[in-house]
Design a protein around this motif. Structure first.
Motif, PDB file in Angstrom:
ATOM      1  N   HIS A 413      -0.379   4.495   5.731  1.00  0.00           N
ATOM      2  CA  HIS A 413      -0.987   3.592   4.761  1.00  0.00           C
ATOM      3  C   HIS A 413      -0.277   3.705   3.421  1.00  0.00           C
ATOM      4  O   HIS A 413       0.129   4.793   3.022  1.00  0.00           O
ATOM      5  CB  HIS A 413      -2.466   4.011   4.698  1.00  0.00           C
ATOM      6  CG  HIS A 413      -3.210   3.544   3.508  1.00  0.00           C
ATOM      7  ND1 HIS A 413      -3.814   4.416   2.626  1.00  0.00           N
ATOM      8  CD2 HIS A 413      -3.476   2.312   3.061  1.00  0.00           C
ATOM      9  CE1 HIS A 413      -4.410   3.718   1.680  1.00  0.00           C
ATOM     10  NE2 HIS A 413      -4.228   2.452   1.921  1.00  0.00           N
ATOM     11  N   CYS A 414      -0.102   2.584   2.748  1.00  0.00           N
ATOM     12  CA  CYS A 414       0.512   2.593   1.416  1.00  0.00           C
ATOM     13  C   CYS A 414      -0.585   2.555   0.365  1.00  0.00           C
ATOM     14  O   CYS A 414      -1.391   1.631   0.323  1.00  0.00           O
ATOM     15  CB  CYS A 414       1.448   1.396   1.239  1.00  0.00           C
ATOM     16  SG  CYS A 414       1.986   1.177  -0.471  1.00  0.00           S
ATOM     17  N   GLU A 415      -0.595   3.573  -0.468  1.00  0.00           N
ATOM     18  CA  GLU A 415      -1.671   3.659  -1.450  1.00  0.00           C
ATOM     19  C   GLU A 415      -1.547   2.588  -2.531  1.00  0.00           C
ATOM     20  O   GLU A 415      -2.541   2.190  -3.103  1.00  0.00           O
ATOM     21  CB  GLU A 415      -1.684   5.050  -2.078  1.00  0.00           C
ATOM     22  CG  GLU A 415      -1.726   6.130  -1.016  1.00  0.00           C
ATOM     23  CD  GLU A 415      -2.714   7.230  -1.321  1.00  0.00           C
ATOM     24  OE1 GLU A 415      -2.630   7.799  -2.423  1.00  0.00           O
ATOM     25  OE2 GLU A 415      -3.563   7.504  -0.441  1.00  0.00           O
ATOM     26  N   SER A 416      -0.339   2.132  -2.821  1.00  0.00           N
ATOM     27  CA  SER A 416      -0.245   1.163  -3.926  1.00  0.00           C
ATOM     28  C   SER A 416      -0.579  -0.269  -3.519  1.00  0.00           C
ATOM     29  O   SER A 416      -1.212  -0.985  -4.275  1.00  0.00           O
ATOM     30  CB  SER A 416       1.130   1.174  -4.612  1.00  0.00           C
ATOM     31  OG  SER A 416       2.027   1.990  -3.975  1.00  0.00           O
ATOM     32  N   CYS A 417      -0.143  -0.704  -2.327  1.00  0.00           N
ATOM     33  CA  CYS A 417      -0.414  -2.110  -2.010  1.00  0.00           C
ATOM     34  C   CYS A 417      -1.366  -2.305  -0.837  1.00  0.00           C
ATOM     35  O   CYS A 417      -1.775  -3.417  -0.535  1.00  0.00           O
ATOM     36  CB  CYS A 417       0.888  -2.870  -1.754  1.00  0.00           C
ATOM     37  SG  CYS A 417       1.577  -2.554  -0.124  1.00  0.00           S
ATOM     38  N   GLY A 418      -1.728  -1.234  -0.170  1.00  0.00           N
ATOM     39  CA  GLY A 418      -2.696  -1.368   0.909  1.00  0.00           C
ATOM     40  C   GLY A 418      -2.088  -1.680   2.276  1.00  0.00           C
ATOM     41  O   GLY A 418      -2.804  -1.903   3.252  1.00  0.00           O
ATOM     42  N   TRP A 419      -0.765  -1.655   2.374  1.00  0.00           N
ATOM     43  CA  TRP A 419      -0.107  -1.883   3.665  1.00  0.00           C
ATOM     44  C   TRP A 419      -0.568  -0.823   4.680  1.00  0.00           C
ATOM     45  O   TRP A 419      -0.775   0.334   4.311  1.00  0.00           O
ATOM     46  CB  TRP A 419       1.422  -1.806   3.486  1.00  0.00           C
ATOM     47  CG  TRP A 419       2.185  -1.833   4.779  1.00  0.00           C
ATOM     48  CD1 TRP A 419       2.588  -2.928   5.456  1.00  0.00           C
ATOM     49  CD2 TRP A 419       2.642  -0.695   5.531  1.00  0.00           C
ATOM     50  NE1 TRP A 419       3.253  -2.561   6.593  1.00  0.00           N
ATOM     51  CE2 TRP A 419       3.296  -1.197   6.670  1.00  0.00           C
ATOM     52  CE3 TRP A 419       2.528   0.689   5.373  1.00  0.00           C
ATOM     53  CZ2 TRP A 419       3.867  -0.369   7.641  1.00  0.00           C
ATOM     54  CZ3 TRP A 419       3.087   1.528   6.333  1.00  0.00           C
ATOM     55  CH2 TRP A 419       3.750   0.990   7.462  1.00  0.00           C
ATOM     56  N   VAL A 420      -0.795  -1.257   5.922  1.00  0.00           N
ATOM     57  CA  VAL A 420      -1.107  -0.298   6.990  1.00  0.00           C
ATOM     58  C   VAL A 420      -0.164  -0.534   8.167  1.00  0.00           C
ATOM     59  O   VAL A 420       0.280  -1.660   8.400  1.00  0.00           O
ATOM     60  CB  VAL A 420      -2.564  -0.417   7.497  1.00  0.00           C
ATOM     61  CG1 VAL A 420      -3.541   0.138   6.489  1.00  0.00           C
ATOM     62  CG2 VAL A 420      -2.901  -1.851   7.848  1.00  0.00           C
ATOM     63  N   ALA A 456       9.508   4.383   3.148  1.00  0.00           N
ATOM     64  CA  ALA A 456       8.966   3.665   1.997  1.00  0.00           C
ATOM     65  C   ALA A 456       8.173   2.468   2.505  1.00  0.00           C
ATOM     66  O   ALA A 456       8.414   1.986   3.618  1.00  0.00           O
ATOM     67  CB  ALA A 456      10.093   3.187   1.096  1.00  0.00           C
ATOM     68  N   CYS A 457       7.251   1.981   1.730  1.00  0.00           N
ATOM     69  CA  CYS A 457       6.410   0.864   2.154  1.00  0.00           C
ATOM     70  C   CYS A 457       7.265  -0.374   2.401  1.00  0.00           C
ATOM     71  O   CYS A 457       8.035  -0.782   1.526  1.00  0.00           O
ATOM     72  CB  CYS A 457       5.364   0.573   1.084  1.00  0.00           C
ATOM     73  SG  CYS A 457       4.410  -0.901   1.451  1.00  0.00           S
ATOM     74  N   PRO A 458       7.158  -0.975   3.527  1.00  0.00           N
ATOM     75  CA  PRO A 458       7.976  -2.158   3.829  1.00  0.00           C
ATOM     76  C   PRO A 458       7.612  -3.359   2.949  1.00  0.00           C
ATOM     77  O   PRO A 458       8.393  -4.291   2.841  1.00  0.00           O
ATOM     78  CB  PRO A 458       7.678  -2.462   5.301  1.00  0.00           C
ATOM     79  CG  PRO A 458       6.600  -1.556   5.725  1.00  0.00           C
ATOM     80  CD  PRO A 458       6.316  -0.569   4.647  1.00  0.00           C
ATOM     81  N   VAL A 459       6.469  -3.315   2.307  1.00  0.00           N
ATOM     82  CA  VAL A 459       6.059  -4.443   1.475  1.00  0.00           C
ATOM     83  C   VAL A 459       6.426  -4.217   0.010  1.00  0.00           C
ATOM     84  O   VAL A 459       7.130  -5.007  -0.597  1.00  0.00           O
ATOM     85  CB  VAL A 459       4.549  -4.712   1.609  1.00  0.00           C
ATOM     86  CG1 VAL A 459       4.121  -5.820   0.647  1.00  0.00           C
ATOM     87  CG2 VAL A 459       4.203  -5.080   3.041  1.00  0.00           C
ATOM     88  N   CYS A 460       5.986  -3.086  -0.561  1.00  0.00           N
ATOM     89  CA  CYS A 460       6.194  -2.897  -2.000  1.00  0.00           C
ATOM     90  C   CYS A 460       7.244  -1.832  -2.308  1.00  0.00           C
ATOM     91  O   CYS A 460       7.595  -1.606  -3.462  1.00  0.00           O
ATOM     92  CB  CYS A 460       4.879  -2.564  -2.692  1.00  0.00           C
ATOM     93  SG  CYS A 460       4.285  -0.894  -2.352  1.00  0.00           S
ATOM     94  N   GLY A 461       7.730  -1.147  -1.291  1.00  0.00           N
ATOM     95  CA  GLY A 461       8.792  -0.177  -1.522  1.00  0.00           C
ATOM     96  C   GLY A 461       8.317   1.169  -2.043  1.00  0.00           C
ATOM     97  O   GLY A 461       9.112   2.093  -2.219  1.00  0.00           O
TER      98      GLY A 461
END
Ligand code: ADP
Ligand code: ZN
Ligand code: ZN
Length: 729
Positions: A413-420, A456-461
């Motif tokens: 899970h990405c804490e900054s943008c909520g990506w799962v 790294a988050c695939p959405v926000c990096g």
């Protein structure tokens, strides 16, 4: 799959039939043959000589040649006589399949709505149903003759050796066990018994004593167990108890883990009557025993008895039919019987035998609920649970931590943008797995695809990706940090992938080389851990609020099984001294945010009967099984609307049929809905549930309506199947 699509013999030309011109000479007969092809049939052929029902034959089918089983002879052909092709060859290396076996397969096909050939042929060992084993380069005189030769040459008889290194210790049955065995042996003709015995009450000894009596009278026994990995343990128990009654060749083990050769051997020894004990998993219900006197279904509630593909049958239910047909006694044993069986016992259809005491003179473990609502958890563990682990380890006993979720964490899970993390092909999360210290992978538990976990988050990096929740790997990691002195082992589908690794892990636990065992449901069945002082149950709540009406029943059974692993043995010392050392009884601690839920209260009180009673009341109120009968039509398509559209059309067809037959009050058609996990491996799934309080009406609908489904809207572009008495909805 309609009967008018069948390209069977009717497509064939009469030139190839070899029929004499001008009609049939005397001695020619029409026969009906079962073939393993996904078409409804019937498949009719002509034979030059009379031929026995149950014979295996080689027939032309389209451009292929297949092995089939003769279902009926002297039939009135269902198609134009001149188009009927001839049977090429009768495989006479075996006598015909026994009538009881034929009847069982035909019943299964009829009841579960499958073509009979799809039941019969897969139930035969591969060499007996593949032409290459008869006509291939090295086929010789066929698999049966080869097997006979092998058997004649073998130094020791083929079969399962029941010799054990240690001398069998005679067990003296307690009063409850004795009463149960007496009831079983006094029974005449068909009778079904529900053996309800708490965990550790010694149900196995009851089965074995009853089996011994049957075998001594010259009878035959069929033992069913839910899982392959329980067969070695059961074979060992048979060895101890029955080794003197039955030679190795008298035992056949049948399950899907056997090689073709092993399966052939076990099957042929069953078929020719050498094997008088057949032990196996669900497929063993189709063992070709001519006659059976006692059938045992151990852990009868276990969902593994239900086959989930092809012929979706319940081996337990077929076993009951089989017992009835053979005038045999059947015992369904469990600590947590299925509500279906429990209800039948309440109704008096099954006779109930009860074992209320643990056979080893130990008491049931104390079950405590840890209310986690106001607690600060340490990596998911409540402070009292951690203390209990410490205490148990200090006493030199083992701890079992049950967490039914493999992997490191259920989601990344990405804490900054909520990506799962999600699977690309399925509508589920991709589960985080740790393979080595630096290797994190994302794995889908539905379709099996894997990929490297992104750093790294695939959405926000953002580089701060966090695992959310925990699986067995993460629990293991934490416990290793928390209890550095303890020896840990983890048993789940990942740690036991290699053949034999599960057994060696279990062996280490039994040998006392493990202090803390972390496991999924794999540890809950059958295994008897002598030195287990504590069972910790984590994350059981996830099963509490499922849409499936059987969820509480299943949760209860599973937790009862796990809890039942604890404290099954009095400490050796207590027994030897004959004095009651104040040993702390084994404990079971369940972490839950819903301690007031009936399922937890019932577990705490060890009160299956009360829980079953209240579930039955709920089911009766809601008109659910066992008070109603169900069938489930499932469709799978590339796009969800296709599946839904097909099912809507099918539903309309069923509605029309019911109206025509005046059955609209008896049979209920639910709304068409997508499955909870709608997409798996790129395929979208939806279902239509059908229900009736009258089993016969439900089956009338299925028989009247299913054959037309193939012509329904979009049927060509999707796959569908029907499941009778579905277990999961
Ligand atoms: P269940 O299947 O009912 O959970 P088991 O059949 O595994 O229980 O038996 C539990 C334990 O009790 C086993 O170790 C078994 O050997 C032992 N046992 C069974 N019957 C007796 C008996 N009459 N006396 C002593 N020990 C027994
Ligand atoms: Zn992000
Ligand atoms: Zn997937």
């Amino acid at each position: 799959m309609t009967s008018n699509e069948v390209p069977n013999a009717r497509e064939s030309t009469s030139q190839s039939t070899g029929q004499p011109a001008g009609g049939l000479a005397t001695g020619w007969v029409y026969v009906r043959v079962a073939l393993d092809v996904p078409l409804a049939g019937p498949f009719d052929y002509v034979a030059t000589n009379s031929i026995l029902v149950g014979s295996r034959v080689v027939v032309p089918f389209g451009r292929r040649r297949l092995i089939g089983v003769v279902l009926a002879t002297d039939i009135e052909p269902s198609i134009e006589r001149s188009t009927i092709r001839a049977i090429e060859r009768v495989l006479d290396d075996l006598s015909p399949l026994p009538p009881t076996w034929m009847a069982l397969s035909q019943f299964a096909a009829h009841y579960y709505q499958r073509p009979v050939g799809e039941v019969m042929l897969p139930a035969l060992p591969v060499p007996l149903r593949r032409l290459s084993h008869y006509e291939g380069k090295r086929s010789g005189e066929g698999p049966v003759v080869k097997w006979q030769a092998r058997r004649a040459k073998a130094k020791s008889p083929l079969g399962v050796s029941l010799e054990t290194p240690d001398k069998p210790v005679p067990v003296e049955l307690n009063d409850e066990q004795t009463a149960a065995v007496q009831a079983l042996s006094a029974s005449q003709g068909f009778n079904a018994y529900l053996l309800h015995g708490i965990t550790g009450s010694g149900k196995t000894q009851v089965y074995l004593a009853a089996a011994a009596q049957v075998l001594l009278r010259g009878g035959r026994v069929l033992f069913l167990v839910p899982e392959i990995n329980l067969t070695p343990q059961f074979a060992a128990a048979l060895a101890h108890r029955l080794g003197e009654v039955v030679p190795p060749s008298g035992v056949a083990v049948l399950h899907s883990g056997l090689s073709d050769g092993e399966r052939l051997d076990a099957w042929l020894r069953t078929f020719d009557g050498t094997a008088r004990i057949v032990l196996g998993t669900r497929l063993a219900v189709f063992a070709p025993m001519v006659d059976v006197d006692l059938i045992v279904v151990d852990e009868e509630h276990d969902p593994s008895y239900k086959q989930q593909e092809g012929l979706r049958y319940s081996a337990r239910d077929l076993a009951i039919w089989r017992a009835q047909q053979s005038d045999a006694v059947i015992v369904l044993g469990s600590a947590t019987p299925s509500l279906e069986s429990w209800y039948r016992a309440e109704q008096g259809q099954y006779r109930r035998l009860t074992l209320t005491q643990r056979a080893t003179r130990t008491t049931l473990p104390e079950v405590r609920l840890i209310d986690t609502r106001r607690l600060k958890l340490e990596q998911g563990l409540a402070p009292v649970l951690i203390e209990a682990v410490e205490e148990t380890l200090a006493q030199g006993k083992q701890v079992l931590m049950f967490l039914n979720r493999r992997g490191y964490a259920p989601v990344l899970h990405c804490e900054s943008c909520g990506w799962v993390s999600q699977c690309d092909n399925c509508s589920v999360f991709a589960v985080l797995h740790r393979q080595g210290p630096q290797r994190l992978r994302l794995q889908c538990h539905h379709c099996g695809t894997q990929r490297r976990a992104p750093s790294a988050c695939p959405v926000c990096g953002d580089q701060d990706l966090q695992p959310m929740g925990r699986g067995t790997q993460r629990l293991e990691e934490h416990l290793a940090e928390r209890f550095p002195q303890a020896r840990l082992a983890r048993i789940d589908a990942d740690s036991t992938r290699r053949k034999g690794s599960a057994q060696s892990l279990f062996d280490r636990v039994h040998a006392g080389e493990v202090d803390i065992l972390i496991g999924t449901q794999m540890v809950s069945k059958g295994h008897d851990f002598e030195n287990l002082g504590l069972v910790g149950i984590l994350n059981a709540d996830s099963m509490l609020f499922s849409q499936d009406f059987r969820a509480p029943e299943r949760l209860f059974a599973q937790l009862m099984q796990v809890a039942g692993r604890a404290g099954r043995h009095a400490s050796a010392q207590t027994v030897e001294d004959g004095q009651d050392n104040p040993v702390t009884p084994a404990r079971v601690l369940i972490q839950t945010g819903y301690p007031e839920q009936p399922v937890y209260q019932a577990l705490k009180a060890h009160h299956f009967a009360g829980f079953a009673q209240s579930l039955l009341r709920d089911r009766e109120g809601a008109g659910l099984p066992p008070f109603a009968f169900q069938a489930l039509l499932t469709a799978e398509a590339a796009e969800l609307p296709q599946a839904l559209g097909f099912l809507e059309s099918a539903r309309a067809g069923a509605q029309a049929w019911l109206t025509e037959q005046g059955l609209t009050d008896s049979v209920v058609l639910y709304d068409v809905v997508p499955l909870r996990v709608v997409k798996v491996a790129g395929v979208c799934r939806a279902q239509l549930l059908i229900e009736s309080t009258v089993r016969g009406d439900l089956h009338r609908l299925l028989r009247g309506w299913l054959p037309s489904l193939g012509q329904r809207h979009g049927a060509q572009r999707l796959r569908w199947h029907i499941e009778v008495d579905p277990l999961e909805i």
